[in-house]
Design an enzyme around this catalytic site. Structure first.
Site, PDB file in Angstrom:
ATOM      1  N   VAL A   1       0.813  -1.215   0.000  1.00 10.93           N
ATOM      2  CA  VAL A   1       0.000   0.000   0.000  1.00 10.93           C
ATOM      3  C   VAL A   1       0.849   1.269   0.000  1.00 10.93           C
ATOM      4  O   VAL A   1       0.460   2.288  -0.577  1.00 10.93           O
ATOM      5  CB  VAL A   1      -0.988  -0.017   1.198  1.00 10.93           C
ATOM      6  CG1 VAL A   1      -0.252   0.134   2.518  1.00 10.93           C
ATOM      7  CG2 VAL A   1      -2.059   1.050   1.042  1.00 10.93           C
ATOM      8  N   ASP A   2       2.026   1.242   0.626  1.00 11.38           N
ATOM      9  CA  ASP A   2       2.844   2.455   0.715  1.00 11.38           C
ATOM     10  C   ASP A   2       3.341   2.905  -0.662  1.00 11.38           C
ATOM     11  O   ASP A   2       3.274   4.091  -1.002  1.00 11.38           O
ATOM     12  CB  ASP A   2       4.026   2.225   1.652  1.00 11.38           C
ATOM     13  CG  ASP A   2       3.594   1.864   3.056  1.00 11.38           C
ATOM     14  OD1 ASP A   2       2.596   2.446   3.524  1.00 11.38           O
ATOM     15  OD2 ASP A   2       4.236   1.010   3.680  1.00 11.38           O
TER      16      ASP A   2
ATOM     17  N   CYS B   1      20.112  -4.232   0.452  1.00  8.33           N
ATOM     18  CA  CYS B   1      19.174  -4.221  -0.676  1.00  8.33           C
ATOM     19  C   CYS B   1      18.855  -2.793  -1.104  1.00  8.33           C
ATOM     20  O   CYS B   1      18.771  -2.487  -2.298  1.00  8.33           O
ATOM     21  CB  CYS B   1      17.895  -4.965  -0.301  1.00  8.33           C
ATOM     22  SG  CYS B   1      16.672  -5.012  -1.631  1.00  8.33           S
TER      23      CYS B   1
ATOM     24  N   CYS C   1      13.059  -9.938   2.459  1.00  8.06           N
ATOM     25  CA  CYS C   1      12.259 -10.125   1.254  1.00  8.06           C
ATOM     26  C   CYS C   1      12.369 -11.522   0.660  1.00  8.06           C
ATOM     27  O   CYS C   1      11.378 -12.110   0.250  1.00  8.06           O
ATOM     28  CB  CYS C   1      12.621  -9.068   0.217  1.00  8.06           C
ATOM     29  SG  CYS C   1      14.366  -8.729   0.045  1.00  8.06           S
TER      30      CYS C   1
END
Length: 361
Positions: A14-15, A100, A196
């Site tokens: 959503v961000d 990352c 992730c």
């Protein structure tokens, strides 16, 4: 004003979705880019990248922007995962999300975006950029419960000059409200957690696939053997769960914590009680410092320090710094300072940079 092109990293969350919407509303030329950074086990029940791409594509459709998917799996494996395994093999606890950001999101992704004709890139990080006196500063996000400047501590002036963080001056509740208001399909999607490429899978199970087991004794500070570890790589300082020591057989009933690793002797030390002296440090040294401004703070200067993402800033004093290392002392004890993690330095709301924790005392 000439319309600027911004490439937004759409993760499926959503961000980043609201970031793209806000930029489109400000009349930027917005292009979405979905990064695929891991492909070793795409068919795994824990791998969410396929669903994330579906969500990112649906978001782009609602907002009315083009989206491209790009595969950075090779770059990720070479620049991030190789270091991750190397550090764990050495008994340290790395933070791959920091690497990352500096190597993938603000290097491989940035380079790709520039080739697409971008003037800037944007992500959904809760942080801010400010240009002052010809320098770009990284600031904490306004929502201090979501601030992610800690993970961006290895960025440099060029990377920051190209970065936009559209939700950095907003609270998460406001981001969710906007997402619902404009009908984004991922408005209620749960925030991703963990690293992730590991996703929601059990961490130890994942490491087992890449690291050898080398069992050894678990000892108390006075040398009593209270258990056996499966390999030093599988434990981190301050860890409470999954140590394999507990119950009434040993100790005084207080919880056990991992306190030290004796790598030459393959011994794990565990202590009882959150406030045990072996878990407290008043100074640390860290290597490979990165100063966002390009200039190190002078010795003797008081700064804010985080040695873990969720902790409050601790007052610390710079004892020594050079191109290779930084040494600081803290006014209050630092808890379970962990080699391989990031020590991140602040001057109020300005993130000055960070370094990789080496030792503490």
């Amino acid at each position: 004003m000439e319309t600027k092109t911004v490439v937004v990293g759409l993760s499926g969350g959503v961000d980043s979705a609201v970031s793209a919407y806000l930029l489109k509303k400000q009349e930027y030329e917005v292009i979405g880019l979905f990064m695929k950074n891991w492909e070793d086990d795409d068919d795994s029940e824990y791998c969410s990248s396929r669903q994330d791409l579906i969500d990112a594509t649906a978001v782009a459709d609602v907002i009315g922007i083009d989206i491209e998917a790009v595969n950075f799996a090779k770059e990720y494996k070479d620049r991030v995962f190789a270091e991750f395994l190397s550090e764990y093999s050495a008994g340290r606890t790395p933070n791959p999300d920091v690497l990352c950001n500096s190597e993938i999101k603000f290097k491989a992704f940035l380079d790709h975006a520039i080739r697409l004709g971008a003037d800037k890139i944007a992500t959904g990080h809760y942080a801010r950029v400010r240009e002052r006196n010809g320098l770009f500063e990284l600031l904490k996000g306004v929502d201090n419960t979501k601030d992610q400047s800690y993970f961006l501590n290895r960025l440099n002036q060029y990377q920051l000059s190209k970065a936009m963080f559209p939700v950095g001056d907003m609270c998460k509740t406001e981001v969710r409200r906007i997402a619902e208001e404009i009908g984004l399909p991922n408005a209620k999607k749960k925030d991703s957690t963990g690293i992730c490429f590991i996703g929601e899978r059990p961490f130890r199970e994942f490491l087992h696939r890449y690291l050898a087991n080398k069992p050894g004794p678990i000892k108390t500070p006075d040398g009593r053997i209270v258990g056996e570890h499966i390999g030093l790589s599988y434990y981190t300082l301050g860890q409470r769960k999954g140590i394999g020591v507990g119950g009434s057989k040993f100790g005084n009933g207080e919880p056990w914590f991992v306190a030290r690793k004796d790598i030459p002797n393959n011994t794990l030390y565990s202590v009882q009680g959150h406030d045990h002296p072996w878990l407290q440090s008043f100074s640390l040294s860290a290597t490979r410092p990165n100063w966002i401004s390009g200039t190190a703070p002078e010795a003797g200067r008081m700064l804010g320090l985080k040695t873990r993402y969720r902790m409050a800033d601790q007052e610390c004093k710079v004892i020594r710094t050079d191109d290779e290392s930084v040494v600081v002392s803290s006014l209050d004890p630092l808890w379970a300072v962990t080699p391989g993690q990031s020590a991140v330095f602040y001057d109020g709301e300005v993130c000055l940079g960070g370094a990789i924790i080496d030792t503490s005392r």
